[in-house]
Structure formats: structure tokens, C-alpha cells
Design a protein around this motif. Structure first.
Motif, mmCIF file in Angstrom:
data_model
loop_
_atom_site.group_PDB
_atom_site.id
_atom_site.type_symbol
_atom_site.label_atom_id
_atom_site.label_comp_id
_atom_site.label_asym_id
_atom_site.label_seq_id
_atom_site.Cartn_x
_atom_site.Cartn_y
_atom_site.Cartn_z
ATOM 1 N N GLY A 98 -4.301 4.280 -0.667
ATOM 2 C CA GLY A 98 -5.576 4.139 -0.325
ATOM 3 C C GLY A 98 -6.270 5.383 0.023
ATOM 4 N N ASN A 128 -6.857 2.568 -3.859
ATOM 5 C CA ASN A 128 -7.777 1.368 -3.024
ATOM 6 C C ASN A 128 -8.749 2.406 -2.317
ATOM 7 O OD1 ASN A 128 -9.066 -0.288 -1.558
ATOM 8 N ND2 ASN A 128 -7.018 -1.110 -0.902
ATOM 9 N N ASP A 129 -10.116 2.154 -2.345
ATOM 10 C CA ASP A 129 -10.942 3.142 -1.589
ATOM 11 C C ASP A 129 -11.365 1.805 -0.742
ATOM 12 O OD1 ASP A 129 -13.183 4.050 -0.437
ATOM 13 O OD2 ASP A 129 -13.847 4.923 -2.461
ATOM 14 N N SER A 130 -11.286 1.997 0.561
ATOM 15 C CA SER A 130 -11.579 1.044 1.748
ATOM 16 C C SER A 130 -11.766 1.678 3.021
ATOM 17 C CB SER A 130 -10.623 -0.199 1.653
ATOM 18 O OG SER A 130 -11.073 -1.205 2.512
ATOM 19 N N LEU A 135 -6.840 -0.027 5.524
ATOM 20 C CA LEU A 135 -5.704 0.429 4.892
ATOM 21 C C LEU A 135 -4.559 0.570 5.638
ATOM 22 C CD1 LEU A 135 -7.947 3.350 3.090
ATOM 23 C CD2 LEU A 135 -6.970 1.364 2.136
ATOM 24 N N MET A 144 0.730 -1.669 0.790
ATOM 25 C CA MET A 144 0.390 -0.318 -0.053
ATOM 26 C C MET A 144 1.387 0.687 0.622
ATOM 27 S SD MET A 144 -3.194 1.285 0.420
ATOM 28 C CE MET A 144 -4.059 0.123 -0.419
ATOM 29 N N ALA A 147 -1.701 5.837 2.708
ATOM 30 C CA ALA A 147 -3.164 6.156 2.250
ATOM 31 C C ALA A 147 -3.498 7.303 3.182
ATOM 32 C CB ALA A 147 -3.715 4.996 3.195
ATOM 33 N N ILE A 149 -6.468 8.537 5.618
ATOM 34 C CA ILE A 149 -7.314 7.750 6.444
ATOM 35 C C ILE A 149 -7.863 8.727 7.564
ATOM 36 C CG2 ILE A 149 -6.344 5.716 6.148
ATOM 37 C CD1 ILE A 149 -5.300 5.390 8.941
#
Length: 323
Positions: A98, A128-130, A135, A144, A147, A149
Motif C-alpha cells: 500500500g 494499493n493507493d488508499s 492501509l 496486505m 504499506a 503510510i
């Protein structure tokens, strides 16, 4: 009745679907048979695992614990199958990563995909772009692997490894005029008179902006809340307001070319970007390889992009040998 992987897979699917009937459709099995498998698990563990209501199915506390362990076991079985099938070839498998929106991490996706294809062609990368908090939840539940973040404060269920800090700047439409001379930094107090376009309150970046403005005793005028970087750029360039972004995003995103960028001071705004992994689910061999490559790319990004990025020392775990 014993516990087997089929029952665990069924249980995970019911929790994910929130309904026995939907899970039965996905698994292509009869609903009574699926209900019997859940009942067998509840009998084996001697705990109620699911709560049924008019709104669907939710796991109990015991169910959540089993769900997390089941995710790990099923993931390990899947990886074992892949490892066996690929034993005579290079490291293989699937890794989900992510990347938080509104950060320099958005610039990592293409270099990461290219580097992984060159070094580990049998590893499939899912990006995954969130939002950052979503995430971390996906990682905590095993959906997942890792990530990048915002944030460095402890989050239950995951481990955060700080990678770098980003300086936040004010980004305004061309021709914007402020009291401070062009090129000079703006104090946060000047933002009280500015229409702002910001992410929603659920986004970590927005929370950090609100905290910083609160400490400066500034009540922001939020004209709109926008989650899409491209939509934000279009709205800002059309004169609907200014926004606050990491300098790296303002300098690299196509949608902000030609915008007026001003540093912010008294106090300056900085955000920490961290690598997030589970604190209870071990990384697979492909995930360890991807993490190593990801950190290398982060370090390269910091060296090449003078956008107010400051490195945070990290330890790189040795990755499996690549081709």
C-alpha cells in the motif's frame, strides 16, 4: 470434528462477505454446508465466533482472533504451494503493498514495479493507493503485506518503521497574492484568510494539518474536501482555493505545475512517512525481498529529490538472492 483448512477458508470468507449466503455463492457451495462448517468450528473452539443480525454477520472477539490466525495459516499454505511449485526457479509469489495518498510514496510505485520485474520476475506485485489508516487495518488483518503510510505513533496490530520526514507547503493558484513578499515563507497565522482544499478528516495528513493550525490558533476555512490528487490539482489550478501538501508532491505532480508554492513557518509543518508491517504475521520470502527493494528505492528518492525530504535511518533485512 477436526479443524481443517477448508473450514478456515470458509470462515474467513464468511467474515469478509458479512453473510453466509454471499460467502456460499463465492465459494460455490451450499449454504447449509457452509453453516455446518462454522458450527463445527464453534464446537471445536467452544466459543461463539459469529454474531448474526438483520445487518449481516460480524465476528465476536473470539472470532476476530480466529480470523487473524486463519489468515496467517491460509497465507502460509498458499505460499508453501507457490514455493513448492517454484522450488527449481527464482523466488516467486504475490506481495501486496500500500502507498499512502498525498505523499512522496506515490512516486515509489513505478520504480518499485520496474526494480521488482528486473530482480524478481516471478513475484507479482499488487499496489494499493488508499488512505493511511485503512492501509494499516488491511495489514493488521493480513490482507496486505506492507504499506508506506503517514505516521510514526504506535498503532495496535502493526509496526511502524520511520523512513523519512516531509516538509509541507502551501500550494496556491497562479497569480495568488499574499501579504508576505513572493518567495518568503508564510506563517500559519496567514492561513486564516485562505480558502483551503484539503483531504477529509479521516486522512492522517488532514489530522496533522488541523493539529498544527490548532496549535497556531488558526481556524481554517475549508472550501472543499478532496481525496483525489488529480481532482485536487484541477480545483486548485482553477482558483477554487489553496491546499497544503508535501513539497515533494507539489514539485512532482503534473497537476500542480505553474502553482505558487510557499513554505510554511511558525511553526513549520512536517510529516513522518513510515513502513508499516504486521506485528504478528511474519513476512513471506517474496515480501522480504520486496521490502528490501522498497527501502532501497526510498533511499534513492531521498538522494535525488530535494523536496524537503529528510531521511530517517533504517535497517535493511537481507533479501533472498535474486536472479
Amino acid at each position: 470434528m477436526s479443524v481443517d483448512f477448508k473450514k478456515l477458508k470458509s470462515f474467513v470468507k464468511v467474515v469478509d462477505a458479512g453473510s453466509v449466503s454471499r460467502a456460499a455463492d463465492i465459494l460455490r457451495t451450499a449454504q447449509p454446508a457452509l453453516s455446518q462448517q462454522i458450527a463445527a468450528l464453534e464446537s471445536h473452539f467452544k466459543h461463539k465466533l459469529l454474531i448474526r443480525s438483520n445487518h449481516g454477520i460480524t465476528p465476536t472477539e473470539a472470532g476476530l482472533i480466529l480470523y487473524r490466525h486463519a489468515q496467517l495459516l491460509l497465507k502460509q499454505v498458499e505460499q508453501a504451494q507457490t514455493d513448492i511449485e517454484q522450488s527449481s526457479r527464482s523466488v516467486a509469489g504475490r506481495v501486496s503493498i500500500g502507498l499512502a495518498t498525498y505523499s512522496a510514496s506515490s512516486a515509489l510505485s513505478l520504480p518499485l514495479l520496474k526494480a521488482m520485474k528486473a530482480r524478481y520476475p516471478d513475484i507479482v506485485i499488487h499496489i494499493n493507493d488508499s488512505f493511511g489508516h485503512v492501509l494499516s487495518e488491511l495489514i493488521m488483518t493480513g490482507k496486505m503485506d506492507m504499506a508506506v503510510i503517514y505516521g510514526s505513533r504506535p498503532i495496535k496490530g502493526v509496526v511502524l518503521q520511520p523512513l523519512f520526514t516531509e516538509e509541507l507547503v502551501l500550494v496556491s493558484p497562479p497569480g495568488s497574492v499574499f501579504k508576505a513578499p513572493e518567495g518568503e515563507a508564510l506563517p500559519l497565522s496567514a492561513l486564516a484568510e485562505v480558502d483551503l482544499l484539503l483531504p477529509s478528516r479521516g486522512h492522517f495528513l488532514r489530522q496533522m494539518i488541523d493539529e498544527s493550525l490548532g496549535r497556531a490558533r488558526v481556524t481554517p476555512h475549508v472550501a472543499a474536501e478532496i481525496e483525489s490528487v488529480s481532482s485536487l490539482g484541477a480545483a486548485m489550478m482553477d482558483g477554487l482555493g489553496s491546499t497544503i501538501l508535501p513539497g515533494s508532491v507539489a514539485a512532482s505532480a503534473v497537476g500542480f505545475r505553474g502553482a505558487v508554492v510557499r513554505p510554511l513557518v511558525r511553526p513549520a509543518m512536517t510529516a513522518t512517512v513510515s513502513l508499516c508491517v504486521s506485528d504478528h504475521l511474519p513476512l513471506s520470502e517474496p515480501a522480504i525481498a520486496a521490502r528490501s527493494v522498497l527501502i532501497e528505492i526510498v533511499q534513492e528518492l531521498i538522494r535525488e529529490a530535494p523536496f524537503g525530504l529528510q531521511p530517517v535511518p533504517v535497517e535493511i533485512e537481507r533479501a533472498p538472492a535474486a536472479l
